[in-house]
Design a protein around this motif. Sequence first.
Motif, PDB file in Angstrom:
ATOM      1  N   TYR A   8      33.292  33.149  32.944  1.00  0.00           N
ATOM      2  CA  TYR A   8      34.448  33.467  33.785  1.00  0.00           C
ATOM      3  C   TYR A   8      35.387  34.450  33.088  1.00  0.00           C
ATOM      4  O   TYR A   8      35.817  35.440  33.688  1.00  0.00           O
ATOM      5  CB  TYR A   8      35.183  32.180  34.148  1.00  0.00           C
ATOM      6  CG  TYR A   8      36.372  32.381  35.051  1.00  0.00           C
ATOM      7  CD1 TYR A   8      36.209  32.877  36.336  1.00  0.00           C
ATOM      8  CD2 TYR A   8      37.655  32.080  34.630  1.00  0.00           C
ATOM      9  CE1 TYR A   8      37.293  33.075  37.174  1.00  0.00           C
ATOM     10  CE2 TYR A   8      38.740  32.269  35.452  1.00  0.00           C
ATOM     11  CZ  TYR A   8      38.552  32.766  36.717  1.00  0.00           C
ATOM     12  OH  TYR A   8      39.629  32.966  37.542  1.00  0.00           O
ATOM     13  N   LEU A   9      35.691  34.209  31.831  1.00  0.00           N
ATOM     14  CA  LEU A   9      36.577  35.102  31.089  1.00  0.00           C
ATOM     15  C   LEU A   9      35.950  36.482  30.912  1.00  0.00           C
ATOM     16  O   LEU A   9      36.642  37.502  30.981  1.00  0.00           O
ATOM     17  CB  LEU A   9      36.933  34.487  29.737  1.00  0.00           C
ATOM     18  CG  LEU A   9      37.796  33.227  29.783  1.00  0.00           C
ATOM     19  CD1 LEU A   9      37.993  32.664  28.389  1.00  0.00           C
ATOM     20  CD2 LEU A   9      39.122  33.511  30.452  1.00  0.00           C
ATOM     21  N   GLN A  10      34.653  36.510  30.696  1.00  0.00           N
ATOM     22  CA  GLN A  10      33.958  37.795  30.562  1.00  0.00           C
ATOM     23  C   GLN A  10      34.034  38.581  31.877  1.00  0.00           C
ATOM     24  O   GLN A  10      34.300  39.787  31.871  1.00  0.00           O
ATOM     25  CB  GLN A  10      32.504  37.552  30.176  1.00  0.00           C
ATOM     26  CG  GLN A  10      31.694  38.805  30.028  1.00  0.00           C
ATOM     27  CD  GLN A  10      30.226  38.504  29.766  1.00  0.00           C
ATOM     28  OE1 GLN A  10      29.738  37.424  30.136  1.00  0.00           O
ATOM     29  NE2 GLN A  10      29.548  39.421  29.140  1.00  0.00           N
ATOM     30  N   GLY A  17      38.895  45.742  33.732  1.00  0.00           N
ATOM     31  CA  GLY A  17      38.473  47.046  33.227  1.00  0.00           C
ATOM     32  C   GLY A  17      38.125  47.988  34.368  1.00  0.00           C
ATOM     33  O   GLY A  17      38.512  49.165  34.369  1.00  0.00           O
ATOM     34  N   LEU A  18      37.403  47.468  35.348  1.00  0.00           N
ATOM     35  CA  LEU A  18      37.088  48.269  36.537  1.00  0.00           C
ATOM     36  C   LEU A  18      38.362  48.651  37.292  1.00  0.00           C
ATOM     37  O   LEU A  18      38.461  49.754  37.833  1.00  0.00           O
ATOM     38  CB  LEU A  18      36.149  47.502  37.460  1.00  0.00           C
ATOM     39  CG  LEU A  18      34.707  47.332  36.979  1.00  0.00           C
ATOM     40  CD1 LEU A  18      33.948  46.402  37.903  1.00  0.00           C
ATOM     41  CD2 LEU A  18      34.034  48.684  36.901  1.00  0.00           C
ATOM     42  N   ILE A  51      49.427  47.799  41.613  1.00  0.00           N
ATOM     43  CA  ILE A  51      48.126  48.293  42.065  1.00  0.00           C
ATOM     44  C   ILE A  51      47.041  47.858  41.093  1.00  0.00           C
ATOM     45  O   ILE A  51      45.984  47.359  41.485  1.00  0.00           O
ATOM     46  CB  ILE A  51      48.156  49.830  42.219  1.00  0.00           C
ATOM     47  CG1 ILE A  51      48.998  50.218  43.421  1.00  0.00           C
ATOM     48  CG2 ILE A  51      46.743  50.390  42.364  1.00  0.00           C
ATOM     49  CD1 ILE A  51      49.251  51.704  43.525  1.00  0.00           C
ATOM     50  N   PHE A  52      47.305  48.045  39.788  1.00  0.00           N
ATOM     51  CA  PHE A  52      46.342  47.639  38.764  1.00  0.00           C
ATOM     52  C   PHE A  52      46.082  46.138  38.813  1.00  0.00           C
ATOM     53  O   PHE A  52      44.929  45.695  38.790  1.00  0.00           O
ATOM     54  CB  PHE A  52      46.852  48.042  37.377  1.00  0.00           C
ATOM     55  CG  PHE A  52      46.147  47.349  36.256  1.00  0.00           C
ATOM     56  CD1 PHE A  52      44.858  47.707  35.907  1.00  0.00           C
ATOM     57  CD2 PHE A  52      46.770  46.336  35.553  1.00  0.00           C
ATOM     58  CE1 PHE A  52      44.196  47.064  34.860  1.00  0.00           C
ATOM     59  CE2 PHE A  52      46.129  45.691  34.519  1.00  0.00           C
ATOM     60  CZ  PHE A  52      44.839  46.055  34.174  1.00  0.00           C
ATOM     61  N   PHE A  59      38.717  42.699  41.928  1.00  0.00           N
ATOM     62  CA  PHE A  59      37.492  43.082  41.235  1.00  0.00           C
ATOM     63  C   PHE A  59      36.963  41.947  40.359  1.00  0.00           C
ATOM     64  O   PHE A  59      35.757  41.739  40.266  1.00  0.00           O
ATOM     65  CB  PHE A  59      37.716  44.329  40.385  1.00  0.00           C
ATOM     66  CG  PHE A  59      37.904  45.589  41.176  1.00  0.00           C
ATOM     67  CD1 PHE A  59      37.490  45.679  42.495  1.00  0.00           C
ATOM     68  CD2 PHE A  59      38.505  46.694  40.622  1.00  0.00           C
ATOM     69  CE1 PHE A  59      37.662  46.835  43.234  1.00  0.00           C
ATOM     70  CE2 PHE A  59      38.672  47.863  41.335  1.00  0.00           C
ATOM     71  CZ  PHE A  59      38.257  47.935  42.639  1.00  0.00           C
ATOM     72  N   ALA A  60      37.850  41.204  39.711  1.00  0.00           N
ATOM     73  CA  ALA A  60      37.412  40.080  38.881  1.00  0.00           C
ATOM     74  C   ALA A  60      36.795  38.981  39.740  1.00  0.00           C
ATOM     75  O   ALA A  60      35.775  38.391  39.367  1.00  0.00           O
ATOM     76  CB  ALA A  60      38.588  39.527  38.079  1.00  0.00           C
ATOM     77  N   GLY A  61      37.390  38.705  40.887  1.00  0.00           N
ATOM     78  CA  GLY A  61      36.839  37.681  41.781  1.00  0.00           C
ATOM     79  C   GLY A  61      35.473  38.066  42.311  1.00  0.00           C
ATOM     80  O   GLY A  61      34.544  37.249  42.346  1.00  0.00           O
ATOM     81  N   VAL A  62      35.328  39.317  42.693  1.00  0.00           N
ATOM     82  CA  VAL A  62      34.031  39.777  43.203  1.00  0.00           C
ATOM     83  C   VAL A  62      32.998  39.786  42.087  1.00  0.00           C
ATOM     84  O   VAL A  62      31.851  39.378  42.281  1.00  0.00           O
ATOM     85  CB  VAL A  62      34.179  41.181  43.846  1.00  0.00           C
ATOM     86  CG1 VAL A  62      32.834  41.789  44.146  1.00  0.00           C
ATOM     87  CG2 VAL A  62      35.011  41.089  45.101  1.00  0.00           C
TER      88      VAL A  62
END
Length: 104
Positions: A8-10, A17-18, A51-52, A59-62
């Motif tokens: 999860y953390l990774q 980052g994305l 925005i970030f 993005f992290a959830g996806v």
Amino acid sequence: MPKLVKVYLQQIAIGFGLSAVFTAILLCMNVGNLGHLVFNSSDGLLGLFLIFFFNGLVFAGVQFAIRIMRMGYEDDDDDDDDRGTPIRSFDPAPIRISSQEGRR
């Protein structure tokens, strides 16, 4: 630390980052005159952070969802997969058809 927490953390790090790359592309391409708004407004940095941050959450959830859904398919050995094979195979057999011209 459990393996799932590490995963999860990774995935969160990859997602943010994305998001950083995506936000940088938005600013460089000046989509919707966003670069001008961010750098010439007093609240521009707050908007840039939001925005970030919110893109990072998405993005992290996806990223995590894709990783979890792919966990079951890491085994490339699909010998036990019977989908697509017929249950029975039927061999065609000739059938005699009588002429029905005389019957009516």
